[in-house]
Design a protein around this motif. Structure first.
Motif, short mmCIF file in Angstrom:
data_model
loop_
_atom_site.label_atom_id
_atom_site.label_comp_id
_atom_site.label_asym_id
_atom_site.label_seq_id
_atom_site.Cartn_x
_atom_site.Cartn_y
_atom_site.Cartn_z
N ASN A 189 46.35 57.18 35.24
CA ASN A 189 46.17 55.78 35.49
C ASN A 189 45.87 55.60 36.88
OD1 ASN A 189 48.25 53.29 36.19
ND2 ASN A 189 46.94 52.90 34.48
N SER A 190 46.55 56.20 37.90
CA SER A 190 46.62 56.04 39.33
C SER A 190 44.97 56.38 39.84
CB SER A 190 47.51 57.03 40.11
OG SER A 190 48.71 56.95 39.64
N TRP A 191 44.43 57.46 39.45
CA TRP A 191 43.16 57.76 39.57
C TRP A 191 42.12 56.60 38.90
CZ3 TRP A 191 40.32 60.77 43.01
CH2 TRP A 191 40.94 61.72 43.34
N GLU A 192 42.32 56.09 37.83
CA GLU A 192 41.55 54.97 37.54
C GLU A 192 41.63 53.94 38.39
OE1 GLU A 192 41.85 56.10 32.82
OE2 GLU A 192 43.25 54.73 33.24
N THR A 193 42.96 53.57 38.85
CA THR A 193 43.02 52.39 39.83
C THR A 193 41.95 52.86 41.06
OG1 THR A 193 45.05 51.91 39.05
CG2 THR A 193 44.39 50.90 40.86
N VAL A 194 42.08 53.86 41.64
CA VAL A 194 41.52 54.26 42.48
C VAL A 194 39.91 54.01 42.53
CG1 VAL A 194 40.93 56.28 44.43
CG2 VAL A 194 43.25 55.70 43.82
N ALA A 195 39.64 54.48 41.40
CA ALA A 195 38.18 54.57 40.99
C ALA A 195 37.47 53.25 40.86
CB ALA A 195 38.02 55.44 39.76
N ALA A 196 38.29 52.22 40.43
CA ALA A 196 37.94 50.99 40.41
C ALA A 196 37.94 50.46 41.76
CB ALA A 196 38.84 50.19 39.62
N VAL A 197 38.84 50.62 42.63
CA VAL A 197 38.77 50.27 44.10
C VAL A 197 37.29 50.58 44.79
CG1 VAL A 197 39.75 50.10 46.23
CG2 VAL A 197 41.18 49.96 44.29
N ILE A 198 37.23 52.08 44.58
CA ILE A 198 36.13 52.71 45.09
C ILE A 198 34.84 51.88 44.55
CG2 ILE A 198 34.76 54.85 45.06
CD1 ILE A 198 37.12 56.45 45.29
N LEU A 199 34.67 51.88 43.55
CA LEU A 199 33.52 51.40 42.76
C LEU A 199 33.09 49.72 42.98
CD1 LEU A 199 33.37 53.12 39.35
CD2 LEU A 199 32.10 53.83 41.17
N SER A 200 34.09 49.03 43.32
CA SER A 200 33.95 47.63 43.73
C SER A 200 33.49 47.51 45.19
CB SER A 200 35.55 46.95 43.47
OG SER A 200 36.16 47.33 44.62
N VAL A 201 33.81 48.62 45.90
CA VAL A 201 33.32 48.62 47.15
C VAL A 201 31.64 49.06 47.35
CG1 VAL A 201 33.75 49.48 49.67
CG2 VAL A 201 35.81 49.04 48.32
N VAL A 202 31.52 50.04 46.37
CA VAL A 202 30.21 50.51 46.36
C VAL A 202 29.39 49.46 45.68
CG1 VAL A 202 28.69 52.11 44.98
CG2 VAL A 202 30.87 52.88 45.98
N HIS A 203 29.92 48.74 44.74
CA HIS A 203 28.84 47.55 44.01
C HIS A 203 28.72 46.66 45.21
CE1 HIS A 203 30.25 48.99 40.04
NE2 HIS A 203 29.04 49.33 40.02
N ALA A 204 29.54 46.19 45.79
CA ALA A 204 29.40 45.07 47.02
C ALA A 204 28.39 45.68 47.97
CB ALA A 204 30.78 44.62 47.57
N GLU A 205 28.62 46.84 48.38
CA GLU A 205 27.67 47.53 49.43
C GLU A 205 26.38 47.46 48.89
OE1 GLU A 205 28.42 47.68 52.73
OE2 GLU A 205 26.43 48.35 53.09
#
Lengths: 201, 201
Positions: A132-148
């Motif tokens: 679950n912790s990794w899922e949250t981190v993955a979501a944070v990472i991907l949101s930055v990636v999408h924005a960039e």
């Protein structure tokens, strides 16, 4: 998006610590696992796109790339308590990979594969809370990636416009050259007429 | 070049471990130290070239870059027992930095500054043996960097040739256009003559 609590950050760092203890072989194992899930992705790596799957593990460029990616992930995991740094690292990564044709889908598949790999490699140690912790981190990472990726669309769009202008310009030049050749023919005919008229005098 | 023994590798890893324990602030401190030694080098970083020296420490891009460089050094230090990986990481770094105008001298000054920084930051802990080990590692790193920069001269030279050809081609086009305009004038004169000769009939 679920909140990235201090507890979750700690669990991600703890679990990554296990991977890190044998970085080189885990990195290579992960990329073999990744290319098995997404066989077409090997073609994105110019340095080893034509190496046979069975020979990848012994390939220096493959091993080097795998280690570099795992160090990049380490730099994200280590800086979860300073998200400005995480954002900066991700922005740089996305920017550097855009000319190589790397899109949002690739990052999504990479993150998905990392979670699946951790589950496989760590077995029972990879608890539901860790996952679950990794899922949250993955979501944070991907949101930055999408924005960039979206932010980078602006210069890319500009470039596309420039490229299409380039084609138009090229075309104009081609037409001008055609017109020039046509003019040459006309001139030759005119001279021919003149020469003939001079000859007939 | 002095031999990079297993002992030396271990000493480099041990000393870097101290830096690593507080990576973020050490990375920022190092870059402030580096720019104090080489003030013109800040201009090489587009993201923060115009930030005042006193404001660098609070700048996200500056801190992000510093951490990325320190993670790159970590990836070298961690892989000293597998020099293929070290070579691959360095080759990639050199290649990526060539378009940004980063040359051998910059790497030499960076390595020199890292040694000086370690000496300053670690004080008495930085023994003569540690220093000697770092000097050997720095020499290995710089020999790979030099070789890669030289190897990359080939495509660069090729590109220069292509660029100069581009100028020649552009010039040819310009001349062709000039000739085309000249031809137009000739055509107009000829027609003018024809028209006049028709009119005078």
């Amino acid at each position: 998006m679920a909140e990235l609590t201090a507890e979750k950050k700690k669990m991600v760092q703890e679990s990554w610590g296990l991977v890190r203890s044998d970085m080189r072989s885990n990195a290579a194992d992960f990329f073999l696992f990744f290319f098995k899930r997404h066989p077409t992705y090997q073609k994105l790596f110019n340095d080893f796109k034509d190496v046979k799957y069975e020979e990848l593990d012994g390939n220096q460029k493959f091993r080097g790339h795998a280690v570099r990616v795992f160090f990049a992930i380490t730099s994200l995991v280590d800086n979860l308590d300073d998200l400005d740094i995480v954002v900066d690292i991700l922005q740089k990564t996305v920017k550097d990979h855009i000319p190589r044709g790397i899109k949002a889908k690739h990052y999504e598949d990479l993150m998905g594969s990392i979670l699946a790999f951790l589950e496989k490699a760590l077995g029972d140690k990879f608890t539901a809370a860790w996952k679950n912790s990794w899922e949250t981190v993955a979501a944070v990472i991907l949101s930055v990636v999408h924005a960039e990726i979206e932010a980078d669309l602006t210069p890319a769009a500009r470039e596309n416009v420039q490229n299409s202008w380039g084609l138009v310009r090229k075309d104009m030049r081609k037409h001008a050259m055609g017109f020039f050749l046509f003019a040459c023919v006309v001139v030759l005919f005119s001279y021919n007429g003149k020469i003939r008229s001079v000859m007939s005098k």
